[in-house]
Design a protein around this motif. Structure first.
Motif, PDB file in Angstrom:
ATOM      1  N   PRO A  12       0.820  -1.220   0.000  1.00  0.00           N
ATOM      2  CA  PRO A  12       0.000   0.000   0.000  1.00  0.00           C
ATOM      3  C   PRO A  12       0.849   1.264   0.000  1.00  0.00           C
ATOM      4  CG  PRO A  12      -0.825  -1.580   1.623  1.00  0.00           C
ATOM      5  CD  PRO A  12       0.491  -2.121   1.117  1.00  0.00           C
ATOM      6  N   GLU A  13       0.335   2.286  -0.645  1.00  0.00           N
ATOM      7  CA  GLU A  13       1.045   3.558  -0.745  1.00  0.00           C
ATOM      8  C   GLU A  13       1.366   4.123   0.636  1.00  0.00           C
ATOM      9  OE1 GLU A  13       3.021   6.794  -2.106  1.00  0.00           O
ATOM     10  OE2 GLU A  13       2.406   5.003  -3.231  1.00  0.00           O
ATOM     11  N   ALA A  14       0.477   3.885   1.604  1.00  0.00           N
ATOM     12  CA  ALA A  14       0.712   4.398   2.958  1.00  0.00           C
ATOM     13  C   ALA A  14       1.974   3.800   3.563  1.00  0.00           C
ATOM     14  CB  ALA A  14      -0.490   4.093   3.851  1.00  0.00           C
ATOM     15  N   ARG A  15       2.264   2.518   3.279  1.00  0.00           N
ATOM     16  CA  ARG A  15       3.476   1.884   3.801  1.00  0.00           C
ATOM     17  C   ARG A  15       4.713   2.485   3.127  1.00  0.00           C
ATOM     18  NH1 ARG A  15       4.491  -3.136   6.029  1.00  0.00           N
ATOM     19  NH2 ARG A  15       2.632  -2.703   7.272  1.00  0.00           N
ATOM     20  N   HIS A  16       4.624   2.750   1.827  1.00  0.00           N
ATOM     21  CA  HIS A  16       5.741   3.402   1.136  1.00  0.00           C
ATOM     22  C   HIS A  16       6.028   4.772   1.763  1.00  0.00           C
ATOM     23  CE1 HIS A  16       6.750   0.809  -2.305  1.00  0.00           C
ATOM     24  NE2 HIS A  16       5.478   0.443  -2.295  1.00  0.00           N
ATOM     25  N   ARG A  17       4.957   5.531   2.044  1.00  0.00           N
ATOM     26  CA  ARG A  17       5.136   6.865   2.637  1.00  0.00           C
ATOM     27  C   ARG A  17       5.748   6.759   4.036  1.00  0.00           C
ATOM     28  NH1 ARG A  17      -0.107   7.868   0.770  1.00  0.00           N
ATOM     29  NH2 ARG A  17      -0.861   7.828   2.919  1.00  0.00           N
ATOM     30  N   LEU A  18       5.301   5.755   4.801  1.00  0.00           N
ATOM     31  CA  LEU A  18       5.842   5.543   6.141  1.00  0.00           C
ATOM     32  C   LEU A  18       7.351   5.374   6.102  1.00  0.00           C
ATOM     33  CD1 LEU A  18       5.444   4.787   9.224  1.00  0.00           C
ATOM     34  CD2 LEU A  18       5.333   2.407   8.424  1.00  0.00           C
ATOM     35  N   TYR A  19       7.817   4.551   5.169  1.00  0.00           N
ATOM     36  CA  TYR A  19       9.258   4.326   5.051  1.00  0.00           C
ATOM     37  C   TYR A  19       9.991   5.613   4.704  1.00  0.00           C
ATOM     38  CZ  TYR A  19      10.276  -0.656   5.596  1.00  0.00           C
ATOM     39  OH  TYR A  19      10.515  -1.895   6.113  1.00  0.00           O
ATOM     40  N   VAL A  20       9.492   6.326   3.714  1.00  0.00           N
ATOM     41  CA  VAL A  20      10.175   7.539   3.278  1.00  0.00           C
ATOM     42  C   VAL A  20      10.224   8.568   4.401  1.00  0.00           C
ATOM     43  CG1 VAL A  20      10.066   9.523   1.718  1.00  0.00           C
ATOM     44  CG2 VAL A  20       9.670   7.216   0.837  1.00  0.00           C
ATOM     45  N   GLU A  21       9.103   8.773   5.076  1.00  0.00           N
ATOM     46  CA  GLU A  21       9.008   9.817   6.091  1.00  0.00           C
ATOM     47  C   GLU A  21       9.830   9.503   7.337  1.00  0.00           C
ATOM     48  OE1 GLU A  21       4.830  10.032   6.701  1.00  0.00           O
ATOM     49  OE2 GLU A  21       4.439  11.031   4.770  1.00  0.00           O
ATOM     50  N   GLN A  22      10.014   8.223   7.653  1.00  0.00           N
ATOM     51  CA  GLN A  22      10.706   7.859   8.883  1.00  0.00           C
ATOM     52  C   GLN A  22      12.157   7.419   8.666  1.00  0.00           C
ATOM     53  OE1 GLN A  22       8.519   5.519  11.692  1.00  0.00           O
ATOM     54  NE2 GLN A  22       6.591   6.536  11.237  1.00  0.00           N
ATOM     55  N   ARG A  23      12.634   7.479   7.432  1.00  0.00           N
ATOM     56  CA  ARG A  23      14.050   7.232   7.182  1.00  0.00           C
ATOM     57  C   ARG A  23      14.868   8.468   7.545  1.00  0.00           C
ATOM     58  NH1 ARG A  23      12.622   4.525   1.550  1.00  0.00           N
ATOM     59  NH2 ARG A  23      12.896   2.322   2.094  1.00  0.00           N
ATOM     60  N   ALA A  24      16.106   8.239   7.941  1.00  0.00           N
ATOM     61  CA  ALA A  24      17.011   9.367   8.110  1.00  0.00           C
ATOM     62  C   ALA A  24      17.288  10.011   6.760  1.00  0.00           C
ATOM     63  CB  ALA A  24      18.317   8.894   8.753  1.00  0.00           C
ATOM     64  N   LEU A  25      17.366   9.187   5.717  1.00  0.00           N
ATOM     65  CA  LEU A  25      17.514   9.670   4.342  1.00  0.00           C
ATOM     66  C   LEU A  25      16.141   9.558   3.687  1.00  0.00           C
ATOM     67  CD1 LEU A  25      20.824   7.763   3.490  1.00  0.00           C
ATOM     68  CD2 LEU A  25      20.573  10.121   4.306  1.00  0.00           C
ATOM     69  N   GLN A  26      15.433  10.669   3.596  1.00  0.00           N
ATOM     70  CA  GLN A  26      14.015  10.631   3.264  1.00  0.00           C
ATOM     71  C   GLN A  26      13.768  10.610   1.756  1.00  0.00           C
ATOM     72  OE1 GLN A  26      11.977  13.702   5.480  1.00  0.00           O
ATOM     73  NE2 GLN A  26      12.271  12.616   7.407  1.00  0.00           N
ATOM     74  N   ARG A  27      13.903   9.415   1.208  1.00  0.00           N
ATOM     75  CA  ARG A  27      13.576   9.196  -0.204  1.00  0.00           C
ATOM     76  C   ARG A  27      13.278   7.722  -0.418  1.00  0.00           C
ATOM     77  NH1 ARG A  27      17.696   6.487  -2.616  1.00  0.00           N
ATOM     78  NH2 ARG A  27      19.867   6.847  -1.993  1.00  0.00           N
ATOM     79  N   GLU A  28      12.768   7.407  -1.605  1.00  0.00           N
ATOM     80  CA  GLU A  28      12.528   6.013  -1.969  1.00  0.00           C
ATOM     81  C   GLU A  28      13.854   5.250  -1.999  1.00  0.00           C
ATOM     82  OE1 GLU A  28       9.880   4.171  -2.783  1.00  0.00           O
ATOM     83  OE2 GLU A  28       8.266   5.652  -2.869  1.00  0.00           O
ATOM     84  N   GLN A  29      13.799   3.980  -1.631  1.00  0.00           N
ATOM     85  CA  GLN A  29      14.983   3.132  -1.737  1.00  0.00           C
ATOM     86  C   GLN A  29      14.943   2.400  -3.072  1.00  0.00           C
ATOM     87  OE1 GLN A  29      15.657   0.386   1.499  1.00  0.00           O
ATOM     88  NE2 GLN A  29      17.633  -0.243   0.686  1.00  0.00           N
ATOM     89  N   MET A  30      16.046   2.491  -3.821  1.00  0.00           N
ATOM     90  CA  MET A  30      16.148   1.870  -5.123  1.00  0.00           C
ATOM     91  C   MET A  30      17.108   0.676  -5.061  1.00  0.00           C
ATOM     92  SD  MET A  30      14.027   3.835  -6.507  1.00  0.00           S
ATOM     93  CE  MET A  30      14.106   3.258  -8.210  1.00  0.00           C
ATOM     94  N   PRO A  31      17.039  -0.246  -6.034  1.00  0.00           N
ATOM     95  CA  PRO A  31      17.922  -1.419  -6.020  1.00  0.00           C
ATOM     96  C   PRO A  31      19.401  -1.068  -5.893  1.00  0.00           C
ATOM     97  CG  PRO A  31      16.200  -1.730  -7.645  1.00  0.00           C
ATOM     98  CD  PRO A  31      16.054  -0.318  -7.130  1.00  0.00           C
ATOM     99  N   ASP A  32      19.837  -0.018  -6.566  1.00  0.00           N
ATOM    100  CA  ASP A  32      21.258   0.357  -6.514  1.00  0.00           C
ATOM    101  C   ASP A  32      21.706   0.757  -5.111  1.00  0.00           C
ATOM    102  OD1 ASP A  32      21.528  -0.170  -9.169  1.00  0.00           O
ATOM    103  OD2 ASP A  32      21.585   1.917  -9.826  1.00  0.00           O
ATOM    104  N   ASP A  33      20.746   1.078  -4.240  1.00  0.00           N
ATOM    105  CA  ASP A  33      21.097   1.419  -2.869  1.00  0.00           C
ATOM    106  C   ASP A  33      21.556   0.194  -2.073  1.00  0.00           C
ATOM    107  OD1 ASP A  33      20.438   4.177  -3.071  1.00  0.00           O
ATOM    108  OD2 ASP A  33      18.311   3.698  -2.820  1.00  0.00           O
TER     109      ASP A  33
END
Length: 257
Positions: free
Chosen positions: A206-227
Motif C-alpha cells: 500500500p502507498e501508505a506503507r511506502h510513505r511511512l518508510y520515506v518519512e521515517q528514514r534518516a535519508l528521506q527518499r525512496e529506496q532503489m535497487p542500486d542502494d
C-alpha cells in the motif's frame, strides 16, 4: 614503497551464483557483480524472464548464464548448482536472494497454513538447501562468500506480514550458525537487510506503507535497487574476508541496527 592499491575490478574472475535473479533486486545484484568483474549464473523459477534478463546482460558484454531453479524443490537445487559449477568451473560466491512474500496484508488470524508453509519452504528451507548444495564448491574456492537476503521487517516487526517477517528472522538467525559452521572452510556468511525497495515485487505494498518508510528514514527518499548492491559487493569481496556472521541493515536509517 610499493603501492597497496590495484586497478583490478573488485570481483575480478569471481564465480558467483545469484538466486531469484530474473528481475528486481536479484537482477540488480547480478548486473553490479558483472560490472565489477564477476562471472555470474542467474537462477530463477521464471524461465522466460530469466532468459530475457541473461540476454540483456550478455548484450552488455558480461559473462553470464541462466539456470532455471525452484528453491522449494531439493532436486531442482541440486541440478541448478551442478550446472552453475559446470558453467563457471567452480564457485566463489553465492547470493541467496530468492524469496516470496505471499502473506502480505493478512493478519495472524487470516493467515492460512498453506501460505505459511509455502513462504517457509522458499525463504527458509530454500536458503538452507541452496547453501548446503554450494558449500563444498565454495570450500574448494578458498575464498568462498555467501550473502543471505534478509529484510528490515524482521528488525521492526512489520504488521500483516507475519510469515514473511518470521522467514526473514529465521534467515538472520541461520546466517550466524552458518558462519560458525562454514568458517572452518574459510567461507564467510553475512546477511543484508534492505528496507522497502522500489521494485516489481513491492508494487502490491500500500502507498501508505511506502510513505511511512520515506518519512521515517534518516535519508528521506525512496529506496532503489542500486542502494543495496554496494553492500552485497562488499560482502562478496576480499574487503570483507574477516567479516562473517553479521547483519547489515541497508534502509536509509529507517531501522538503525
Amino acid at each position: 614503497m610499493p603501492s597497496t592499491t590495484s586497478n583490478a575490478p573488485l570481483l575480478a574472475a569471481r564465480r558467483i551464483l545469484v538466486t531469484g535473479a530474473a528481475r528486481g533486486l536479484g537482477l540488480s545484484f547480478a548486473q553490479a557483480l558483472c560490472a565489477h568483474g564477476a562471472r555470474v549464473v542467474l537462477a530463477d523459477l521464471r524461465a522466460e524472464l530469466l532468459q530475457a534478463s541473461v540476454a540483456q546482460l550478455k548484450a552488455q558484454g558480461h559473462d553470464v548464464h541462466g539456470v532455471p531453479v525452484d528453491v522449494s524443490d531439493p532436486a531442482s537445487i541440486t541440478g541448478c548448482v551442478a550446472q552453475a559449477v559446470e558453467m563457471l568451473g567452480g564457485l566463489d560466491g553465492l547470493v541467496n536472494n530468492a524469496a516470496i512474500t505471499d502473506s502480505g496484508g493478512k493478519t495472524v488470524d487470516e493467515l492460512d497454513i498453506e501460505t505459511w508453509d509455502r513462504v517457509m519452504d522458499v525463504n527458509v528451507r530454500g536458503t538452507w538447501l541452496v547453501t548446503r548444495a554450494c558449500r563444498p564448491h565454495l570450500a574448494r574456492s578458498g575464498r568462498g562468500a555467501i550473502v543471505n537476503l534478509a529484510s528490515d521487517t524482521a528488525l521492526w516487526g512489520a504488521p500483516r506480514l507475519l510469515a514473511y517477517v518470521a522467514s526473514k528472522g529465521a534467515v538472520i538467525a541461520m546466517t550466524r550458525t552458518l558462519a560458525r559452521e562454514l568458517g572452518a572452510d574459510a567461507i564467510t556468511v553475512n546477511a543484508i537487510a534492505p528496507g522497502l525497495v522500489n521494485v516489481e515485487a513491492t508494487q502490491y505494498v500500500p502507498e501508505a506503507r511506502h510513505r511511512l518508510y520515506v518519512e521515517q528514514r534518516a535519508l528521506q527518499r525512496e529506496q532503489m535497487p542500486d542502494d543495496v548492491t554496494g553492500a552485497v559487493l562488499y560482502a562478496l569481496s576480499d574487503l570483507a574476508r574477516f567479516v562473517t556472521g553479521q547483519l547489515l541493515a541497508v534502509n536509509g536509517g529507517f531501522v538503525m541496527h
